[in-house]
Enzyme design. Structure first.
Site, PDB file in Angstrom:
ATOM      1  N   GLY A  84       2.919   5.661  -2.880  1.00  0.00           N
ATOM      2  CA  GLY A  84       3.962   6.302  -3.109  1.00  0.00           C
ATOM      3  C   GLY A  84       4.277   6.587  -4.690  1.00  0.00           C
ATOM      4  O   GLY A  84       4.670   7.558  -4.714  1.00  0.00           O
ATOM      5  N   GLU A 120      -2.168 -10.740  -4.405  1.00  0.00           N
ATOM      6  CA  GLU A 120      -2.795 -10.570  -5.834  1.00  0.00           C
ATOM      7  C   GLU A 120      -2.911  -8.816  -5.957  1.00  0.00           C
ATOM      8  O   GLU A 120      -3.468  -8.321  -4.969  1.00  0.00           O
ATOM      9  CB  GLU A 120      -4.227 -11.248  -5.701  1.00  0.00           C
ATOM     10  CG  GLU A 120      -5.131 -10.918  -6.995  1.00  0.00           C
ATOM     11  CD  GLU A 120      -6.470 -11.261  -6.930  1.00  0.00           C
ATOM     12  OE1 GLU A 120      -6.620 -12.402  -7.474  1.00  0.00           O
ATOM     13  OE2 GLU A 120      -7.150 -10.705  -6.129  1.00  0.00           O
ATOM     14  N   LYS A 135       0.921  -1.278  -0.082  1.00  0.00           N
ATOM     15  CA  LYS A 135       0.052   0.083  -0.059  1.00  0.00           C
ATOM     16  C   LYS A 135       0.938   1.242  -0.084  1.00  0.00           C
ATOM     17  O   LYS A 135       0.617   2.144  -0.815  1.00  0.00           O
ATOM     18  CB  LYS A 135      -0.936  -0.045   1.204  1.00  0.00           C
ATOM     19  CG  LYS A 135      -2.363   0.822   1.073  1.00  0.00           C
ATOM     20  CD  LYS A 135      -3.434   0.172   1.693  1.00  0.00           C
ATOM     21  CE  LYS A 135      -3.234   0.426   3.450  1.00  0.00           C
ATOM     22  NZ  LYS A 135      -4.164   0.079   4.069  1.00  0.00           N
ATOM     23  N   VAL A 136       1.955   1.226   0.700  1.00  0.00           N
ATOM     24  CA  VAL A 136       2.808   2.205   1.065  1.00  0.00           C
ATOM     25  C   VAL A 136       3.745   2.506  -0.347  1.00  0.00           C
ATOM     26  O   VAL A 136       3.786   3.803  -0.976  1.00  0.00           O
ATOM     27  CB  VAL A 136       3.866   2.262   1.861  1.00  0.00           C
ATOM     28  CG1 VAL A 136       4.981   3.078   1.789  1.00  0.00           C
ATOM     29  CG2 VAL A 136       3.278   2.281   3.386  1.00  0.00           C
ATOM     30  N   HIS A 170      -5.323  -8.762 -13.420  1.00  0.00           N
ATOM     31  CA  HIS A 170      -4.775  -9.264 -12.178  1.00  0.00           C
ATOM     32  C   HIS A 170      -3.118  -9.822 -12.306  1.00  0.00           C
ATOM     33  O   HIS A 170      -2.852 -10.424 -13.421  1.00  0.00           O
ATOM     34  CB  HIS A 170      -5.320 -10.549 -11.727  1.00  0.00           C
ATOM     35  CG  HIS A 170      -7.080 -10.391 -11.275  1.00  0.00           C
ATOM     36  ND1 HIS A 170      -7.750 -11.299 -10.390  1.00  0.00           N
ATOM     37  CD2 HIS A 170      -7.753  -9.187 -11.363  1.00  0.00           C
ATOM     38  CE1 HIS A 170      -8.960 -10.804 -10.198  1.00  0.00           C
ATOM     39  NE2 HIS A 170      -8.866  -9.678 -10.746  1.00  0.00           N
ATOM     40  N   ARG A 202       1.890   6.759  -6.931  1.00  0.00           N
ATOM     41  CA  ARG A 202       0.760   8.168  -6.921  1.00  0.00           C
ATOM     42  C   ARG A 202       1.394   9.371  -6.856  1.00  0.00           C
ATOM     43  O   ARG A 202       1.311  10.433  -7.422  1.00  0.00           O
ATOM     44  CB  ARG A 202      -0.415   7.764  -6.410  1.00  0.00           C
ATOM     45  CG  ARG A 202      -1.538   8.790  -6.715  1.00  0.00           C
ATOM     46  CD  ARG A 202      -2.827   8.493  -5.865  1.00  0.00           C
ATOM     47  NE  ARG A 202      -3.567   9.947  -5.701  1.00  0.00           N
ATOM     48  CZ  ARG A 202      -4.234  10.345  -6.518  1.00  0.00           C
ATOM     49  NH1 ARG A 202      -4.300   9.999  -7.938  1.00  0.00           N
ATOM     50  NH2 ARG A 202      -4.917  11.609  -6.260  1.00  0.00           N
TER      51      ARG A 202
HETATM   52  P1  0O2 Z   1     -13.486 -11.245  -2.697  1.00  0.00           P
HETATM   53  O1  0O2 Z   1     -14.623 -11.223  -1.668  1.00  0.00           O
HETATM   54  O2  0O2 Z   1     -13.184 -10.188  -3.530  1.00  0.00           O
HETATM   55  O3  0O2 Z   1     -11.822 -11.305  -1.788  1.00  0.00           O
HETATM   56  P2  0O2 Z   1     -12.322 -17.598  -8.404  1.00  0.00           P
HETATM   57  O4  0O2 Z   1     -12.012 -19.156  -8.759  1.00  0.00           O
HETATM   58  O5  0O2 Z   1     -12.616 -16.875  -9.555  1.00  0.00           O
HETATM   59  O6  0O2 Z   1     -13.241 -17.360  -7.156  1.00  0.00           O
HETATM   60  P3  0O2 Z   1      -9.584 -17.021  -8.289  1.00  0.00           P
HETATM   61  O7  0O2 Z   1      -9.063 -18.644  -8.750  1.00  0.00           O
HETATM   62  O8  0O2 Z   1      -8.751 -16.846  -6.829  1.00  0.00           O
HETATM   63  O9  0O2 Z   1     -10.945 -17.082  -7.713  1.00  0.00           O
HETATM   64  O10 0O2 Z   1      -8.973 -16.138  -9.235  1.00  0.00           O
HETATM   65  P4  0O2 Z   1      -9.545 -14.844  -9.884  1.00  0.00           P
HETATM   66  O11 0O2 Z   1     -11.121 -15.242 -10.458  1.00  0.00           O
HETATM   67  O12 0O2 Z   1      -8.581 -14.409 -10.660  1.00  0.00           O
HETATM   68  O13 0O2 Z   1      -9.526 -13.599  -8.710  1.00  0.00           O
HETATM   69  C1  0O2 Z   1     -10.586 -13.766  -7.711  1.00  0.00           C
HETATM   70  C2  0O2 Z   1     -11.012 -12.413  -7.263  1.00  0.00           C
HETATM   71  O14 0O2 Z   1     -11.196 -11.584  -8.554  1.00  0.00           O
HETATM   72  C3  0O2 Z   1     -12.161 -12.267  -6.491  1.00  0.00           C
HETATM   73  O15 0O2 Z   1     -11.966 -12.732  -5.133  1.00  0.00           O
HETATM   74  C4  0O2 Z   1     -12.707 -10.950  -6.807  1.00  0.00           C
HETATM   75  O16 0O2 Z   1     -12.192 -10.141  -5.852  1.00  0.00           O
HETATM   76  C5  0O2 Z   1     -12.409 -10.964  -8.230  1.00  0.00           C
HETATM   77  N1  0O2 Z   1     -13.459 -11.593  -8.971  1.00  0.00           N
HETATM   78  C6  0O2 Z   1     -13.195 -12.443  -9.793  1.00  0.00           C
HETATM   79  N2  0O2 Z   1     -14.229 -12.581 -10.741  1.00  0.00           N
HETATM   80  C7  0O2 Z   1     -15.200 -11.797 -10.104  1.00  0.00           C
HETATM   81  C8  0O2 Z   1     -16.731 -11.603 -10.583  1.00  0.00           C
HETATM   82  O17 0O2 Z   1     -17.244 -12.282 -11.443  1.00  0.00           O
HETATM   83  N3  0O2 Z   1     -17.182 -10.477 -10.052  1.00  0.00           N
HETATM   84  C9  0O2 Z   1     -16.388  -9.557  -8.923  1.00  0.00           C
HETATM   85  N4  0O2 Z   1     -17.219  -8.783  -8.115  1.00  0.00           N
HETATM   86  N5  0O2 Z   1     -15.488  -9.832  -8.552  1.00  0.00           N
HETATM   87  C10 0O2 Z   1     -14.551 -10.966  -9.205  1.00  0.00           C
HETATM   88  P5  0O2 Z   1     -12.962 -13.552  -4.093  1.00  0.00           P
HETATM   89  O18 0O2 Z   1     -12.159 -14.462  -3.376  1.00  0.00           O
HETATM   90  O19 0O2 Z   1     -14.129 -14.032  -4.993  1.00  0.00           O
HETATM   91  O20 0O2 Z   1     -13.599 -12.587  -3.219  1.00  0.00           O
HETATM   92  P1  0O2 Z   2     -15.796  -4.764   1.959  1.00  0.00           P
HETATM   93  O1  0O2 Z   2     -17.265  -4.883   2.568  1.00  0.00           O
HETATM   94  O2  0O2 Z   2     -15.007  -5.685   2.481  1.00  0.00           O
HETATM   95  O3  0O2 Z   2     -15.794  -4.218   0.531  1.00  0.00           O
HETATM   96  P2  0O2 Z   2      -6.304   3.560   4.212  1.00  0.00           P
HETATM   97  O4  0O2 Z   2      -6.995   4.358   5.025  1.00  0.00           O
HETATM   98  O5  0O2 Z   2      -6.876   4.058   2.784  1.00  0.00           O
HETATM   99  O6  0O2 Z   2      -4.784   3.477   4.326  1.00  0.00           O
HETATM  100  P3  0O2 Z   2      -7.725   1.195   4.861  1.00  0.00           P
HETATM  101  O7  0O2 Z   2      -8.715   2.010   5.601  1.00  0.00           O
HETATM  102  O8  0O2 Z   2      -7.106   0.051   5.684  1.00  0.00           O
HETATM  103  O9  0O2 Z   2      -6.737   2.271   3.992  1.00  0.00           O
HETATM  104  O10 0O2 Z   2      -8.674   0.633   3.867  1.00  0.00           O
HETATM  105  P4  0O2 Z   2      -8.423   0.578   2.329  1.00  0.00           P
HETATM  106  O11 0O2 Z   2      -7.028  -0.168   2.000  1.00  0.00           O
HETATM  107  O12 0O2 Z   2      -8.698   2.075   1.656  1.00  0.00           O
HETATM  108  O13 0O2 Z   2      -9.730  -0.343   1.609  1.00  0.00           O
HETATM  109  C1  0O2 Z   2     -10.095  -1.363   2.388  1.00  0.00           C
HETATM  110  C2  0O2 Z   2     -11.440  -1.765   1.321  1.00  0.00           C
HETATM  111  O14 0O2 Z   2     -10.973  -1.922   0.099  1.00  0.00           O
HETATM  112  C3  0O2 Z   2     -12.046  -2.893   1.842  1.00  0.00           C
HETATM  113  O15 0O2 Z   2     -13.418  -2.681   1.783  1.00  0.00           O
HETATM  114  C4  0O2 Z   2     -11.801  -3.914   0.952  1.00  0.00           C
HETATM  115  O16 0O2 Z   2     -12.651  -5.001   0.943  1.00  0.00           O
HETATM  116  C5  0O2 Z   2     -11.197  -3.379  -0.192  1.00  0.00           C
HETATM  117  N1  0O2 Z   2     -10.277  -3.840  -1.076  1.00  0.00           N
HETATM  118  C6  0O2 Z   2      -9.044  -3.362  -1.068  1.00  0.00           C
HETATM  119  N2  0O2 Z   2      -8.330  -3.959  -1.968  1.00  0.00           N
HETATM  120  C7  0O2 Z   2      -8.767  -5.336  -2.384  1.00  0.00           C
HETATM  121  C8  0O2 Z   2      -8.268  -6.500  -2.849  1.00  0.00           C
HETATM  122  O17 0O2 Z   2      -7.461  -6.586  -3.441  1.00  0.00           O
HETATM  123  N3  0O2 Z   2      -9.252  -7.232  -2.899  1.00  0.00           N
HETATM  124  C9  0O2 Z   2     -10.707  -7.297  -2.207  1.00  0.00           C
HETATM  125  N4  0O2 Z   2     -11.332  -8.195  -2.578  1.00  0.00           N
HETATM  126  N5  0O2 Z   2     -10.683  -6.101  -1.640  1.00  0.00           N
HETATM  127  C10 0O2 Z   2     -10.265  -5.177  -1.629  1.00  0.00           C
HETATM  128  P5  0O2 Z   2     -14.362  -2.427   3.075  1.00  0.00           P
HETATM  129  O18 0O2 Z   2     -14.393  -1.084   3.373  1.00  0.00           O
HETATM  130  O19 0O2 Z   2     -13.601  -3.361   4.192  1.00  0.00           O
HETATM  131  O20 0O2 Z   2     -15.642  -3.168   2.831  1.00  0.00           O
END
Ligand code: 0O2
Ligand code: 0O2
Length: 206
Positions: free
Chosen positions: A23, A136, A18-19, A117, A25
């Site tokens: 950074g 990822e 994240k940093v 990805h 940006r």
């Molecule tokens: P979360 O809640 O986002 O952490 P898969 O078999 O597709 O479930 P895999 O093999 O890890 O997962 O690979 P993939 O599809 O390359 O990447 C998975 C992540 O990509 C998902 O994490 C989502 O964040 C995002 N993603 C992939 N497909 C979709 C989709 O159809 N809709 C949305 N909204 N996001 C998607 P997770 O674990 O599902 O969940």
């Molecule tokens: P939900 O319901 O999980 O979506 P900062 O203050 O910016 O330094 P902070 O407050 O720790 O950082 O949070 P950040 O990094 O701004 O954002 C966290 C939110 O982004 C979470 O949502 C995550 O779900 C979503 N998120 C960020 N990166 C990813 C990723 O790679 N994969 C997935 N699946 N989600 C990601 P919330 O708000 O917890 O709600």
């Protein structure tokens, strides 16, 4: 399973990435050039989602490392071109290794999902020495992010059993979001010029 211990190096990686990405940006901003990064978010996957995904993918605890998104970072961009710019920059870095690339922009998923990805292997220093952690990085536009966030909420609501009508509507929405990206790309130069002028005026006011 002691989740806190297990997840500690992942939390470390998420913070470091994240940093580093925030950074990047800031650096674009200092140099007054267009930043291909709009914002960066990151998270460690919650334990409940880890368990749910392991069950869904039939992954045994011994192979938990097969889950590649326990450490997840998201880079959100204004334009589709910016995504490829970021991908190139990340691939040329020396502080981690890209081990897999998934282009869900040219190869959208069945749901309509688009994003790029990168799966990386990131060396992190722990008190027991260096460890390589898989993370990822999802890179997408604001429009793709808008769609994915809403679709994610609906998936959660329907617990994966989404009615056909909603699914079809979401697919249409995904195409509309991509159309928006395509239209914006056509006025990209003008948008960037306007943003540059706005920034220069603001700086001279400060
Ligand atoms: P979360 O809640 O986002 O952490 P898969 O078999 O597709 O479930 P895999 O093999 O890890 O997962 O690979 P993939 O599809 O390359 O990447 C998975 C992540 O990509 C998902 O994490 C989502 O964040 C995002 N993603 C992939 N497909 C979709 C989709 O159809 N809709 C949305 N909204 N996001 C998607 P997770 O674990 O599902 O969940
Ligand atoms: P939900 O319901 O999980 O979506 P900062 O203050 O910016 O330094 P902070 O407050 O720790 O950082 O949070 P950040 O990094 O701004 O954002 C966290 C939110 O982004 C979470 O949502 C995550 O779900 C979503 N998120 C960020 N990166 C990813 C990723 O790679 N994969 C997935 N699946 N989600 C990601 P919330 O708000 O917890 O709600």
């Amino acid at each position: 399973m002691n989740w806190r211990n297990f997840l500690a190096p992942y939390a470390q990686v998420v913070e470091e990435l994240k940093v580093k990405l925030k950074g990047m940006r800031s650096q674009f901003e200092y140099e007054s050039s267009h930043s291909p990064i709009e914002f960066v978010t990151a998270r460690v996957k919650p334990v409940s989602s880890i368990k749910e995904k392991m069950k869904r993918k039939n992954i045994h605890m011994d192979n938990i490392e097969e889950l590649q998104d326990i450490a997840g970072v998201r880079v959100v961009c204004q334009f589709v071109d910016d995504i490829y710019d970021i991908v190139d920059r990340l691939k040329s870095r020396n502080d981690f290794e890209v081990i897999e690339e998934r282009d869900y922009i040219n190869h959208k998923k069945e749901s309509g999902y688009r994003s790029y990805h990168l799966i990386i292997s990131y060396p992190v220093e722990t008190i027991h020495g260096e460890r390589k952690i898989i993370a990822e990085i999802q890179i997408r536009t604001l429009a793709m992010n808008f769609w994915a966030t809403n679709e994610h909420s609906l998936n959660y609501k329907y617990e994966g059993r989404m009615p056909e009508k909603v699914r079809t509507r979401l697919k249409r929405a995904a195409e509309a979001a991509f159309k928006l990206d395509e239209e914006m790309a056509k006025v990209k130069d003008e948008i960037q010029e306007a943003q540059r002028i706005f920034k220069t005026n603001k700086e001279s006011d400060d």
